[in-house]
Design a protein around this motif. Structure first.
Motif, PDB file in Angstrom:
ATOM      1  N   ASN A 190       0.877  -1.082   0.107  1.00 39.41           N
ATOM      2  CA  ASN A 190      -0.106   0.086   0.093  1.00 39.41           C
ATOM      3  C   ASN A 190       0.822   1.220  -0.132  1.00 39.41           C
ATOM      4  N   VAL A 191       1.951   1.195  -0.751  1.00 43.05           N
ATOM      5  CA  VAL A 191       2.986   2.358  -0.875  1.00 43.05           C
ATOM      6  C   VAL A 191       3.038   2.433  -2.359  1.00 43.05           C
ATOM      7  N   ASN A 192       3.008   3.644  -2.841  1.00 39.87           N
ATOM      8  CA  ASN A 192       3.188   3.729  -4.398  1.00 39.87           C
ATOM      9  C   ASN A 192       3.938   5.171  -4.490  1.00 39.87           C
ATOM     10  N   PHE A 193       4.275   5.489  -5.881  1.00 37.62           N
ATOM     11  CA  PHE A 193       4.883   6.886  -5.878  1.00 37.62           C
ATOM     12  C   PHE A 193       4.725   7.170  -7.219  1.00 37.62           C
ATOM     13  N   ALA A 194       4.863   8.704  -7.621  1.00 37.88           N
ATOM     14  CA  ALA A 194       4.768   9.286  -8.908  1.00 37.88           C
ATOM     15  C   ALA A 194       6.240  10.036  -9.100  1.00 37.88           C
ATOM     16  N   ALA A 195       6.601   9.565 -10.347  1.00 40.65           N
ATOM     17  CA  ALA A 195       7.896  10.431 -10.818  1.00 40.65           C
ATOM     18  C   ALA A 195       7.534  11.731 -11.147  1.00 40.65           C
ATOM     19  N   GLY A 196       7.748  11.795 -12.703  1.00 39.03           N
ATOM     20  CA  GLY A 196       7.511  13.302 -13.274  1.00 39.03           C
ATOM     21  C   GLY A 196       8.704  13.976 -12.919  1.00 39.03           C
ATOM     22  N   ALA A 197       9.706  13.592 -12.359  1.00 38.36           N
ATOM     23  CA  ALA A 197      10.845  14.222 -12.186  1.00 38.36           C
ATOM     24  C   ALA A 197      12.063  13.063 -12.354  1.00 38.36           C
ATOM     25  N   SER A 198      13.271  13.301 -12.018  1.00 37.96           N
ATOM     26  CA  SER A 198      14.343  12.469 -12.030  1.00 37.96           C
ATOM     27  C   SER A 198      14.267  11.050 -11.084  1.00 37.96           C
ATOM     28  N   ARG A 199      13.516  11.552  -9.843  1.00 35.43           N
ATOM     29  CA  ARG A 199      13.511  10.560  -8.879  1.00 35.43           C
ATOM     30  C   ARG A 199      12.146  10.767  -8.367  1.00 35.43           C
ATOM     31  N   ALA A 200      11.420   9.604  -7.589  1.00 41.37           N
ATOM     32  CA  ALA A 200      10.251   9.832  -7.220  1.00 41.37           C
ATOM     33  C   ALA A 200      10.122  10.524  -5.535  1.00 41.37           C
ATOM     34  N   ARG A 201      10.201  11.739  -5.869  1.00 37.54           N
ATOM     35  CA  ARG A 201      10.096  12.593  -4.624  1.00 37.54           C
ATOM     36  C   ARG A 201       8.668  12.407  -4.002  1.00 37.54           C
ATOM     37  N   PHE A 202       7.496  12.182  -4.644  1.00 37.50           N
ATOM     38  CA  PHE A 202       6.104  12.135  -4.392  1.00 37.50           C
ATOM     39  C   PHE A 202       5.620  10.781  -4.109  1.00 37.50           C
ATOM     40  N   ILE A 203       5.295  10.482  -2.758  1.00 39.63           N
ATOM     41  CA  ILE A 203       5.079   9.198  -2.243  1.00 39.63           C
ATOM     42  C   ILE A 203       3.520   9.233  -1.887  1.00 39.63           C
ATOM     43  N   GLN A 204       2.790   7.910  -2.164  1.00 38.88           N
ATOM     44  CA  GLN A 204       1.421   7.662  -1.849  1.00 38.88           C
ATOM     45  C   GLN A 204       1.435   6.674  -0.863  1.00 38.88           C
ATOM     46  N   ILE A 205       0.663   6.678   0.129  1.00 35.61           N
ATOM     47  CA  ILE A 205       0.468   5.906   1.239  1.00 35.61           C
ATOM     48  C   ILE A 205      -0.905   5.579   1.318  1.00 35.61           C
ATOM     49  N   ARG A 206      -1.401   4.506   1.025  1.00 37.96           N
ATOM     50  CA  ARG A 206      -2.989   3.882   1.139  1.00 37.96           C
ATOM     51  C   ARG A 206      -3.769   4.847   0.289  1.00 37.96           C
ATOM     52  N   GLY A 207      -2.991   5.151  -1.014  1.00 38.94           N
ATOM     53  CA  GLY A 207      -3.740   5.981  -1.968  1.00 38.94           C
ATOM     54  C   GLY A 207      -3.760   7.335  -1.779  1.00 38.94           C
ATOM     55  N   ILE A 208      -3.217   8.080  -0.613  1.00 35.59           N
ATOM     56  CA  ILE A 208      -3.171   9.361  -0.345  1.00 35.59           C
ATOM     57  C   ILE A 208      -1.683   9.931  -0.719  1.00 35.59           C
ATOM     58  N   GLY A 209      -1.526  11.191  -1.137  1.00 29.80           N
ATOM     59  CA  GLY A 209      -0.449  11.780  -1.466  1.00 29.80           C
ATOM     60  C   GLY A 209      -0.413  12.625  -2.753  1.00 29.80           C
ATOM     61  N   GLU A 210       0.591  13.558  -2.701  1.00 25.25           N
ATOM     62  CA  GLU A 210       0.749  14.482  -4.025  1.00 25.25           C
ATOM     63  C   GLU A 210       1.388  13.676  -5.033  1.00 25.25           C
ATOM     64  N   ARG A 211       1.418  14.229  -6.281  1.00 24.86           N
ATOM     65  CA  ARG A 211       2.105  13.356  -7.209  1.00 24.86           C
ATOM     66  C   ARG A 211       2.995  14.300  -8.008  1.00 24.86           C
ATOM     67  N   SER A 212       2.767  15.592  -7.804  1.00 29.75           N
ATOM     68  CA  SER A 212       3.887  16.620  -8.379  1.00 29.75           C
ATOM     69  C   SER A 212       3.718  18.025  -7.724  1.00 29.75           C
ATOM     70  N   GLN A 213       4.677  18.860  -8.184  1.00 36.30           N
ATOM     71  CA  GLN A 213       4.659  20.357  -7.520  1.00 36.30           C
ATOM     72  C   GLN A 213       5.227  21.136  -8.702  1.00 36.30           C
ATOM     73  N   PHE A 214       4.418  22.158  -9.043  1.00 38.26           N
ATOM     74  CA  PHE A 214       4.847  23.150 -10.233  1.00 38.26           C
ATOM     75  C   PHE A 214       4.829  24.461  -9.463  1.00 38.26           C
ATOM     76  N   VAL A 215       3.947  25.326  -9.529  1.00 34.26           N
ATOM     77  CA  VAL A 215       3.924  26.529  -9.156  1.00 34.26           C
ATOM     78  C   VAL A 215       3.718  26.882  -7.355  1.00 34.26           C
ATOM     79  N   ASP A 216       2.685  26.125  -7.112  1.00 33.15           N
ATOM     80  CA  ASP A 216       2.211  26.198  -5.830  1.00 33.15           C
ATOM     81  C   ASP A 216       2.760  25.655  -4.784  1.00 33.15           C
ATOM     82  N   PRO A 217       3.083  26.305  -3.492  1.00 27.74           N
ATOM     83  CA  PRO A 217       3.740  25.373  -2.554  1.00 27.74           C
ATOM     84  C   PRO A 217       2.511  24.328  -2.117  1.00 27.74           C
ATOM     85  N   ILE A 218       3.102  23.174  -1.518  1.00 25.44           N
ATOM     86  CA  ILE A 218       2.264  22.109  -1.067  1.00 25.44           C
ATOM     87  C   ILE A 218       2.507  21.816   0.114  1.00 25.44           C
TER      88      ILE A 218
END
Length: 709
Positions: A76-104
């Motif tokens: 129940n751990v997944n990740f989103a790349a969208g960059a060179s490394r998977a800095r965005f992690i989801q646990i139990r389906g909850i978590g961010e997938r990217s960051q562009f302009v806005d702070p998160i």
């Protein structure tokens, strides 16, 4: 996927089925691990929390050099790349997938040696990391707003652990070269230290046909971590921490032809330079309590950018050329002051954190660079009490009250301030059936703060987006999210039988879900020849639910063979959510209800199965199979990833003063996505909207030599 009662019953009971097997040896002890992410000292076998621990040995066997390489081992751990490394992690389906302009405000927090790296996980290299703790579910008492979905706690090998000094050299396909040294020493009886220095390079897995290069998506990472333990006297001890990371990775991952060849003429980058300092001091001179003060400071320069059109000038008469680059300067300070009772039955503390993030965006279609500043201040009081109700029943309760103040401003004269006070915590009951078996029930509450959608506000008067004015204005800010969680768990740890098992059933209810949405001006592009605009913003949807099962087992079959397995199920739902879509025939904007759909990056099952075999006196063979179901990439469209099954293997020869490991991951060379978008970006087919994926690593292998001294 909907979980039925039979599946839950079978998977919850999975560890128990193996307990009946007769042991073949009484010497099959399983290592006892103490976790450090709890507020009070806790052995892993007694942790009333859904928790997986990756030891240094398990990380080494897989050839993992970065946290993303190890995430496949976790349920129940997944990740989103969208960059060179998977800095965005989801646990139990909850978590961010990217960051562009806005702070998160991340849903999954991360700390390395007690220093906060939430949202900048590119620094999560694994060389000389002694332990990785992955907490699943809200950690509202111990961590707060950065851990609504879970928390990842990484610790370097400690000076006092008398770990071997190590020199490493490693080489593999795709130009992999890794060299590092880790060493510790005792300066005297009161001062001990350890440091690690590591340089990792790789060409990456992409060939750029336009530039005739195979390293435009390369890895180039330098990391240094140093620890110094000082005992000033019998009452005062400190650990000093120094981190330096210099990461200069390329970013050239998306292909119009949906393969590992790109056409970019201006490939992007993904850089991070971080200097971090920390000190953790404990004073034991009080009669009834110990005082611990943890202070840290980090300064990170981050640069992320890409070739927006993914092509070269002249590919098509309707083509365009654009780059988008984001440079951030992130300064963070934190202070954690806590009192712990001598008997370790209660803790109370105060926490402060400040972050100051400056962003400069260089974008082809902006007449001037976009500049923003976000200042965030967090203050919290927290505590936890553990109480023995009877000899075998214990109760613990934790509470955290946290205030977030945020001030956002940018060069478009947008100013937005937010202030949120949130409450989290847990109430937990455990029963120790015997010396090996513990069950627990945990009620917990987590939260994450609201914020400002600076990108949406900055587009209010953008040419070509006039008809989106009301949508952008309505989504100028978003509210906090709250997660209420209930779970029932079991832990079994029998060192005589060589069995270690856990099982958890959980149900999480999300309120005011924060959802990242996107829209693009497809109609204006087709009808008026406007330049493409991709606008992202965070909105709240009323409710959601995430529930499932997590099981893990390790079993020592005999002195030479151990097996391990884990199965996790996850079901997710969205309640009353709408998104904006463009009708492909009329080109009118329509609101689409996706009520009841699964959430993004939430595969309905994940599993791991493998064994360790001591083939000969000095040779160990490890094999594992990891798999997960397909899942939706986003809330803004319905494109999915593929279901995958990956085979990994390693063979280690242990000499007297050296180890040699031959390792491989994804030996079947399966193609699978780790980030997906849906839009039109190919002028050759008339900008038809379609799914585009960033692919995960192909078949990779390497040979690693560790010289111990």
């Amino acid at each position: 996927m909907t979980l039925n009662k039979t599946a839950i019953a079978v998977l919850t009971a999975l560890p128990f089925f193996s307990l009946a097997a007769e042991p073949t040896s009484k010497n099959n002890a399983i290592e006892t691990i103490e976790v450090k992410g709890e507020l009070l000292p806790t052995p892993e076998s007694k942790a009333a929390n859904s928790l997986q621990v990756l030891t240094q040995e398990s990380l080494e066997q897989s050839g993992a050099s970065h946290l993303q390489d190890a995430l496949q081992q976790l349920g129940n751990v997944n990740f989103a790349a969208g960059a060179s490394r998977a800095r965005f992690i989801q646990i139990r389906g909850i978590g961010e997938r990217s960051q562009f302009v806005d702070p998160i405000n991340p849903s999954v927090g991360m700390a390395i040696d007690g220093i906060d790296y939430s949202g900048i996980g590119t620094a999560a290299g694994l060389f000389d990391i002694g332990q990785v703790e992955v907490y699943k579910g809200p950690q509202g008492s111990s961590v707060g707003a950065n851990a609504m979905a879970g928390f990842i706690n990484m610790y370097s090998t400690q000076p006092q652990e008398n770990a071997a000094n190590r020199f490493r050299v490693e080489a593999g396909n795709y130009g992999l070269f890794n060299v590092g040294i880790a060493a510790g020493t005792e300066f005297n009886s009161d001062v001990q230290g350890r440091f690690s220095l590591n340089q990792l390079t790789s060409d990456g897995f992409v060939e750029n046909k336009t530039l005739n290069k195979d390293d435009t998506n390369d890895i180039n990472e330098l990391s240094f971590r140093g620890l110094l333990d000082v005992e000033f006297n019998n009452e005062v001890t400190s650990q000093f921490v120094l981190h330096y990371f210099d990461i200069d990775n390329g970013y050239d991952a998306f292909s119009l032809d949906q393969d590992r060849t790109t056409l970019s003429d201006e490939p992007g980058e993904d850089k991070q330079e971080t200097l971090a300092l920390g000190v953790n001091t404990t004073y034991t001179g009080f009669e009834n309590t110990d005082l611990t003060v943890m202070l840290s400071h980090s300064d990170s320069d981050l640069a992320y950018g890409y070739d927006e059109d993914w092509t070269f000038v002249g590919i098509h008469e309707d083509g365009y050329s654009s780059t988008d680059n984001y440079m951030r300067d992130r300064v963070a300070n934190q202070a954690d002051i806590r009192f712990v009772s001598k008997d370790k039955s209660w803790v109370a503390g105060v926490y402060f954190q400040s972050k100051d993030v400056d962003l400069t965006r260089e974008y082809t279609w902006l007449s001037n660079n976009f500049v923003s500043n976000y200042e965030q201040t967090n203050a919290a009081i927290y505590g936890e009490k553990r109480y023995a109700l009877t000899n075998d029943i214990n109760i613990s309760a934790g509470l955290r009250i946290e205030n977030h103040d945020g001030d956002y401003s940018d060069s478009n004269l947008v100013n937005e301030s937010t202030s949120d006070t949130m409450i989290g915590g847990h109430l937990t009951a455990t029963k120790q059936y015997d010396e090996n078996t513990m069950v627990y029930t945990r009620l917990s509450r987590g939260f994450k703060s609201g914020g400002a959608n600076g990108e949406a506000l900055s587009k209010l008067n953008e040419p070509g987006l006039e008809r989106y004015y009301n949508l952008l204005r309505e989504n100028g800010s978003f509210d906090p999210e709250v997660l209420n969680n209930v779970e029932l768990g079991m832990r079994y740890n029998n060192t005589d039988r060589g069995v270690k098992a856990s099982a958890v059933v959980f149900y999480s209810s999300r309120h005011d879900m924060q959802i990242k949405q996107w829209f693009t001006n497809e109609a204006e592009v087709r009808e008026l020849g406007e330049q493409p605009e991709f606008v992202g913003y965070v909105s709240n949807t009323p409710n959601g639910a995430n529930y499932g099962v997590e099981t893990n087992i390790q079993y020592q079959l005999n002195q030479n063979v151990s097996v391990f397995a884990g199965v996790s199920l996850l079901s997710t739902e969205i309640d009353d959510m709408y998104r904006l879509e463009t009708d492909p025939e009329t080109w009118e904007d329509v609101r689409v209800n996706i009520n009841g759909r699964e959430q993004a990056h939430a595969p309905s099952y994940q599993y791991q199965l493998g064994f360790n075999w001591q083939v000969a006196d000095r040779i160990t063979w490890n094999t594992s199979i990891n798999g997960r179901d397909e899942y939706y990439y986003s809330f803004s469209h319905d494109e999915k990833s593929q279901a995958i099954n990956l085979v990994n293997m390693s063979v280690t020869y242990q000499g007297d003063n050296f180890d040699v490991t031959l390792w491989g991951r994804n030996l079947g060379d399966k193609d699978y996505g780790v980030r997906g978008f849906y839009f039109g970006n190919d002028p050759r087919d008339g900008w038809v909207a379609k799914s585009y994926e960033q692919l995960g690593e192909p078949s990779v292998f390497g040979l690693k030599l560790d010289v111990l001294f």
